[in-house]
Design a protein around this motif. Sequence first.
Motif, PDB file in Angstrom:
ATOM      1  N   ALA A  70       0.810  -1.237   0.145  1.00 61.19           N
ATOM      2  CA  ALA A  70      -0.095   0.013  -0.091  1.00 61.19           C
ATOM      3  C   ALA A  70       0.740   1.300   0.005  1.00 61.19           C
ATOM      4  O   ALA A  70       0.357   2.245  -0.069  1.00 61.19           O
ATOM      5  CB  ALA A  70      -0.896   0.113   1.420  1.00 61.19           C
ATOM      6  N   GLY A  71       2.190   1.065   0.119  1.00 60.52           N
ATOM      7  CA  GLY A  71       3.113   2.421   0.130  1.00 60.52           C
ATOM      8  C   GLY A  71       2.950   3.171   1.266  1.00 60.52           C
ATOM      9  O   GLY A  71       3.337   4.302   1.281  1.00 60.52           O
ATOM     10  N   LEU A  72       2.760   2.549   2.524  1.00 61.97           N
ATOM     11  CA  LEU A  72       2.526   3.115   3.614  1.00 61.97           C
ATOM     12  C   LEU A  72       3.880   2.921   4.669  1.00 61.97           C
ATOM     13  O   LEU A  72       3.911   3.515   5.862  1.00 61.97           O
ATOM     14  CB  LEU A  72       1.365   2.789   4.561  1.00 61.97           C
ATOM     15  N   ASP A 106      -5.863  -4.243  -4.910  1.00 57.21           N
ATOM     16  CA  ASP A 106      -6.308  -2.771  -4.922  1.00 57.21           C
ATOM     17  C   ASP A 106      -5.495  -2.081  -3.643  1.00 57.21           C
ATOM     18  O   ASP A 106      -6.135  -1.971  -2.735  1.00 57.21           O
ATOM     19  CB  ASP A 106      -7.810  -2.613  -4.625  1.00 57.21           C
ATOM     20  N   PRO A 107      -4.165  -2.060  -3.951  1.00 58.24           N
ATOM     21  CA  PRO A 107      -3.241  -1.887  -2.712  1.00 58.24           C
ATOM     22  C   PRO A 107      -3.492  -0.257  -2.102  1.00 58.24           C
ATOM     23  O   PRO A 107      -3.403   0.142  -1.287  1.00 58.24           O
ATOM     24  CB  PRO A 107      -1.967  -1.972  -3.213  1.00 58.24           C
ATOM     25  N   LYS A 108      -3.835   0.672  -3.079  1.00 52.40           N
ATOM     26  CA  LYS A 108      -3.981   1.966  -2.736  1.00 52.40           C
ATOM     27  C   LYS A 108      -5.319   2.352  -2.260  1.00 52.40           C
ATOM     28  O   LYS A 108      -5.672   3.431  -1.777  1.00 52.40           O
ATOM     29  CB  LYS A 108      -3.720   3.067  -3.888  1.00 52.40           C
ATOM     30  N   ALA A 112      -5.153  -0.512   1.589  1.00 52.93           N
ATOM     31  CA  ALA A 112      -4.809   1.044   2.207  1.00 52.93           C
ATOM     32  C   ALA A 112      -5.772   1.468   3.217  1.00 52.93           C
ATOM     33  O   ALA A 112      -5.347   1.700   4.463  1.00 52.93           O
ATOM     34  CB  ALA A 112      -4.542   2.202   1.149  1.00 52.93           C
TER      35      ALA A 112
END
Length: 201
Positions: A70-72, A106-108, A112
Amino acid sequence: MRTNYATIIIALAIGAAVLICGCMGLSGGDARNQTNGTPAETPFVESLAINEVLDRDGNFSTFIQAIEAAGLEGMLAGPGPYTVFAPTDEAFSRISNTVMEELFSDPKGNLAEVLLYHMAPGDYMASGMATNEIIATVQGNSVTVDAAGDGVRVNGAEVVRVDMLAANGVIHAIDAVMLPPDITLLATNETVTGNTTNVTG
């Protein structure tokens, strides 16, 4: 005269022995104070960030994988402070493969949202959560804390480990994955409105 010299020598020897014993006694007392005093009263401050503490622990590999997808990871490595309710690998293992695939596809989006629902701004230690029944999350919705009785529950999920300290916050391990209200997962063909769930496909 010899008797006087002998008496003086004996007196000096006794005085030296007393002086040596006294110094050793003081040194030993100081060592005991250092061991039993200062270190015991100085709290240990974790120097690792939240993401590093989770990675080092070894029981949150799926949560870390989801955070990275998720880029977190930058958030958990940032200054914070944050309180993270981290689902264990066992908690994720109870979610069906179809639901996991949908989240990671749906990672974003949904992924997320789910992850941010497990993070709250500020430090909430276990002892303090009892007085904060509603905690706002980074995702925007709030979670409900139930500290009545022996343990602590967050949205029904049991907190299985408390107060894992990090330099930028605190982590509590939970035994279920929490879903934000009204999130729709096609794999379950329903809108999940229950605050906590072990999602099954």
